[in-house]
Design an enzyme around this catalytic site. Structure first.
Site, PDB file in Angstrom:
ATOM      1  N   TRP A 136     -17.823 -22.569  57.214  1.00  0.00           N
ATOM      2  CA  TRP A 136     -18.920 -22.877  58.125  1.00  0.00           C
ATOM      3  C   TRP A 136     -18.505 -23.740  59.310  1.00  0.00           C
ATOM      4  O   TRP A 136     -19.243 -23.861  60.279  1.00  0.00           O
ATOM      5  CB  TRP A 136     -20.024 -23.626  57.358  1.00  0.00           C
ATOM      6  CG  TRP A 136     -19.483 -24.749  56.524  1.00  0.00           C
ATOM      7  CD1 TRP A 136     -19.203 -24.717  55.194  1.00  0.00           C
ATOM      8  CD2 TRP A 136     -19.090 -26.060  56.962  1.00  0.00           C
ATOM      9  NE1 TRP A 136     -18.672 -25.912  54.770  1.00  0.00           N
ATOM     10  CE2 TRP A 136     -18.592 -26.760  55.847  1.00  0.00           C
ATOM     11  CE3 TRP A 136     -19.123 -26.710  58.199  1.00  0.00           C
ATOM     12  CZ2 TRP A 136     -18.132 -28.068  55.920  1.00  0.00           C
ATOM     13  CZ3 TRP A 136     -18.656 -28.015  58.284  1.00  0.00           C
ATOM     14  CH2 TRP A 136     -18.172 -28.677  57.162  1.00  0.00           C
ATOM     15  N   ASN A 137     -17.338 -24.396  59.263  1.00  0.00           N
ATOM     16  CA  ASN A 137     -17.090 -25.462  60.242  1.00  0.00           C
ATOM     17  C   ASN A 137     -16.862 -24.947  61.664  1.00  0.00           C
ATOM     18  O   ASN A 137     -17.276 -25.583  62.639  1.00  0.00           O
ATOM     19  CB  ASN A 137     -15.944 -26.376  59.791  1.00  0.00           C
ATOM     20  CG  ASN A 137     -14.645 -25.655  59.561  1.00  0.00           C
ATOM     21  OD1 ASN A 137     -14.625 -24.461  59.255  1.00  0.00           O
ATOM     22  ND2 ASN A 137     -13.548 -26.365  59.691  1.00  0.00           N
ATOM     23  N   LYS A 160     -17.436 -12.047  54.409  1.00  0.00           N
ATOM     24  CA  LYS A 160     -18.238 -12.873  53.510  1.00  0.00           C
ATOM     25  C   LYS A 160     -18.210 -14.277  54.117  1.00  0.00           C
ATOM     26  O   LYS A 160     -17.234 -15.012  53.966  1.00  0.00           O
ATOM     27  CB  LYS A 160     -17.656 -12.870  52.089  1.00  0.00           C
ATOM     28  CG  LYS A 160     -18.586 -13.540  51.042  1.00  0.00           C
ATOM     29  CD  LYS A 160     -18.566 -15.030  51.158  1.00  0.00           C
ATOM     30  CE  LYS A 160     -19.511 -15.693  50.183  1.00  0.00           C
ATOM     31  NZ  LYS A 160     -20.149 -16.912  50.723  1.00  0.00           N
ATOM     32  N   ALA A 162     -19.726 -18.242  54.998  1.00  0.00           N
ATOM     33  CA  ALA A 162     -20.317 -19.343  54.238  1.00  0.00           C
ATOM     34  C   ALA A 162     -21.830 -19.176  54.170  1.00  0.00           C
ATOM     35  O   ALA A 162     -22.467 -18.720  55.127  1.00  0.00           O
ATOM     36  CB  ALA A 162     -19.961 -20.672  54.900  1.00  0.00           C
ATOM     37  N   SER A 163     -22.401 -19.582  53.050  1.00  0.00           N
ATOM     38  CA  SER A 163     -23.819 -19.319  52.807  1.00  0.00           C
ATOM     39  C   SER A 163     -24.760 -20.159  53.657  1.00  0.00           C
ATOM     40  O   SER A 163     -25.958 -19.884  53.706  1.00  0.00           O
ATOM     41  CB  SER A 163     -24.133 -19.546  51.320  1.00  0.00           C
ATOM     42  OG  SER A 163     -23.466 -18.587  50.526  1.00  0.00           O
ATOM     43  N   GLY A 212     -10.604 -21.958  54.043  1.00  0.00           N
ATOM     44  CA  GLY A 212     -11.533 -22.744  53.242  1.00  0.00           C
ATOM     45  C   GLY A 212     -10.824 -23.754  52.371  1.00  0.00           C
ATOM     46  O   GLY A 212      -9.720 -24.208  52.685  1.00  0.00           O
ATOM     47  N   SER A 213     -11.452 -24.077  51.266  1.00  0.00           N
ATOM     48  CA  SER A 213     -10.941 -25.123  50.384  1.00  0.00           C
ATOM     49  C   SER A 213      -9.791 -24.613  49.545  1.00  0.00           C
ATOM     50  O   SER A 213      -9.597 -23.400  49.356  1.00  0.00           O
ATOM     51  CB  SER A 213     -12.062 -25.612  49.462  1.00  0.00           C
ATOM     52  OG  SER A 213     -12.416 -24.594  48.531  1.00  0.00           O
ATOM     53  N   GLU A 234      -5.607 -20.018  54.903  1.00  0.00           N
ATOM     54  CA  GLU A 234      -5.572 -21.253  55.703  1.00  0.00           C
ATOM     55  C   GLU A 234      -6.499 -22.228  55.005  1.00  0.00           C
ATOM     56  O   GLU A 234      -7.712 -22.069  55.037  1.00  0.00           O
ATOM     57  CB  GLU A 234      -6.008 -20.975  57.142  1.00  0.00           C
ATOM     58  CG  GLU A 234      -5.683 -22.122  58.096  1.00  0.00           C
ATOM     59  CD  GLU A 234      -6.860 -23.052  58.328  1.00  0.00           C
ATOM     60  OE1 GLU A 234      -6.888 -24.132  57.667  1.00  0.00           O
ATOM     61  OE2 GLU A 234      -7.727 -22.739  59.153  1.00  0.00           O
ATOM     62  N   CYS A 268      -9.990 -28.658  59.752  1.00  0.00           N
ATOM     63  CA  CYS A 268      -8.746 -28.730  58.985  1.00  0.00           C
ATOM     64  C   CYS A 268      -7.609 -29.283  59.828  1.00  0.00           C
ATOM     65  O   CYS A 268      -6.721 -29.959  59.311  1.00  0.00           O
ATOM     66  CB  CYS A 268      -8.373 -27.340  58.460  1.00  0.00           C
ATOM     67  SG  CYS A 268      -9.555 -26.672  57.277  1.00  0.00           S
TER      68      CYS A 268
END
Length: 461
Positions: A136-137, A160, A162-163, A212-213, A234, A268
């Site tokens: 989302w960032n 897909k 982020a929600s 993402g994470s 990433e 990030c």
């Protein structure tokens, strides 16, 4: 987590969406496979025409989509406009360079002869439907830096997202459709994270990219490894920002503030660990703390806001836990460090000093406007501190000494070294990291070739 737009400036839920059912997901996977069969044969000129049209539409939509991004994840609207403009730039860059980047390569004549061939070449061919699991960032940029090269290479995309950014996700699908791409070239899948594993296991999906994470990256990499599918990851970053005695301290401190709080500190590649030579530590710290303290925090829709809210209540709580743990461990809070009163998920620009290896913030990524200051006795210690991290995304070095630059470029464990400037992605330069920051590269020629079948073509004499 529900699929919904929740305004982080006030916590208000503005719009919710139902996740796609199995029947609709199956239809879209079938469509992706069918579309790829024909789209893969289109000429580069036609792909470029469509991509340039999408860039033009994005420019026209800039204000509208900027406000959507700000509403969904809280970045200052000025930064959201800049993100949209950057995406259009990258789309045009790939439209103009893809054919050259993917041109057939001819091995050296002597090697062709030695192999017994009359001629030989290396050709780049698309793989097929690629699944993109995006955060989302940077809800527009993260997707475009995958989609532009993937589509220009002849692949098709399945997003897909982020929600918490569903409106941005649906906008992206609509953007490519309005530009003239076939319906199945780029599709947004409104599904929860629990659906990713089954999608990736589907034989119609040929590869995946994730930003993402670390836990999300591990899950995707594990499934992709089991299914023998190519991935690019990433993941997190805890980038060092090293300041040596020869640096321009005023400029270094000014850039350091921007490097830490860009995107409300939720990046990030934001500089997070500020490692300063002891000879200039006090002078830099004074300038840096003053700059962080002076930032204007507030409504992200206001033009003068420099730091908006964090994207979620959970994100703010996670950041607070890191700060509180450091405080309990003896760290000094030079500014910030306290949650403000009022609605919204705001957190003040914060600087911590006296960090030790036992503190969580030394090991974990601080995803918000919190900086940590380290004192280094010399260049060797600066390198040791910088590399004392599980992450290795990028790095920043401030020095006018070329011998020091050479050492940092040689010894820093990172996917990028930015000298006398802050890390920033650009379509012409490869982007990615090492260690637990992931593998593979996005952007540049390296990025467009990640999802290509690199094919040797050999002709007998």
């Amino acid at each position: 987590m529900s699929i919904a737009t929740v305004n982080p400036a006030n916590g208000e839920t503005l719009k919710t969406y139902e996740a796609m059912g199995e029947e609709e997901l199956e239809r879209r996977l079938q469509l992706a496979r069918a579309t790829f069969r024909t789209y893969r044969t289109t000429a580069f000129a036609e792909r470029a025409r469509l991509m340039n049209r999408a860039a033009d539409l994005l420019d026209e939509d800039q204000e509208e989509i900027a406000r959507v991004m700000t509403t969904e994840m809280g970045k200052p609207v000025k930064q959201a406009r800049a993100e949209a403009a950057k995406c259009a730039k990258a789309m045009r860059w790939y439209a103009g360079h893809a054919e050259e980047l993917l041109a057939d390569e001819e091995p050296a004549a002597a090697d062709v002869k030695d192999s017994g061939a009359s001629r030989a070449l290396v050709r780049y061919r698309p793989l097929g439907p690629v699944l993109a699991v995006m955060p989302w960032n940077f809800p527009l940029w993260q997707v475009i830096r995958f989609a532009a090269p993937a589509l220009m290479a002849g692949n098709v995309g399945l997003l897909k997202h982020a929600s918490n950014v569903p409106q941005t996700a649906l906008y992206l699908e609509d953007l490519f459709h309005r530009a003239g791409f076939a319906e199945g070239c780029f599709q947004t899948l409104l599904v929860g994270s629990g659906a990713v594993d089954d999608i990736l296991r589907d034989e119609r999906v040929k590869a995946a990219t994730l930003t993402g994470s670390e836990p999300a990256g591990r899950a995707v990499a594990s499934t992709a490894g089991e299914m023998v599918k190519k991935t690019v990851l990433e993941l997190g970053g805890s980038d060092p920002f090293v300041v040596m005695p020869s640096a321009d301290l005023d400029r270094a401190a000014e850039v350091a503030v921007t490097a830490r709080v860009q995107n409300n500190g939720q990046s990030c590649i934001a500089a997070k660990r500020f490692i300063v030579h002891t000879d200039v530590y006090d002078a830099f710290a004074e300038r840096f703390v003053a700059g962080m303290r002076a930032l204007k925090v507030g409504d992200p829709m206001r033009e003068d806001t420099e730091v908006g809210p964090l994207s979620s209540e959970r994100g703010r709580a996670d950041l607070e836990e890191l700060v509180d743990d450091a405080r309990r461990g003896g760290a000094s809070v030079l500014c910030g460090g306290e949650r403000p009163d009022g609605p919204g998920w705001y957190y003040p620009p914060t600087v911590l000093a006296g960090i030790t290896r036992e503190m969580r913030i030394h090991r974990e990524e601080a995803f918000g406007p919190v900086a940590t200051l380290y004192r280094a006795a010399d260049l060797d210690e600066a390198v040791l501190i910088a590399n004392d991290s599980l992450f290795g995304l990028s790095s920043n070095v401030w020095t006018r000494d070329e011998s020091e630059v050479d050492r940092f470029v040689r010894d820093l464990e990172a996917g990028g070294v930015y000298v006398n400037g802050m890390t920033a992605s650009h379509p012409a330069f490869p982007f990615g990291g090492v260690k637990r920051s992931g593998y593979g590269r996005e952007l540049s020629g390296h990025g467009i070739r990640e999802f290509c079948n690199i094919t040797t073509v050999w002709h007998g004499a």
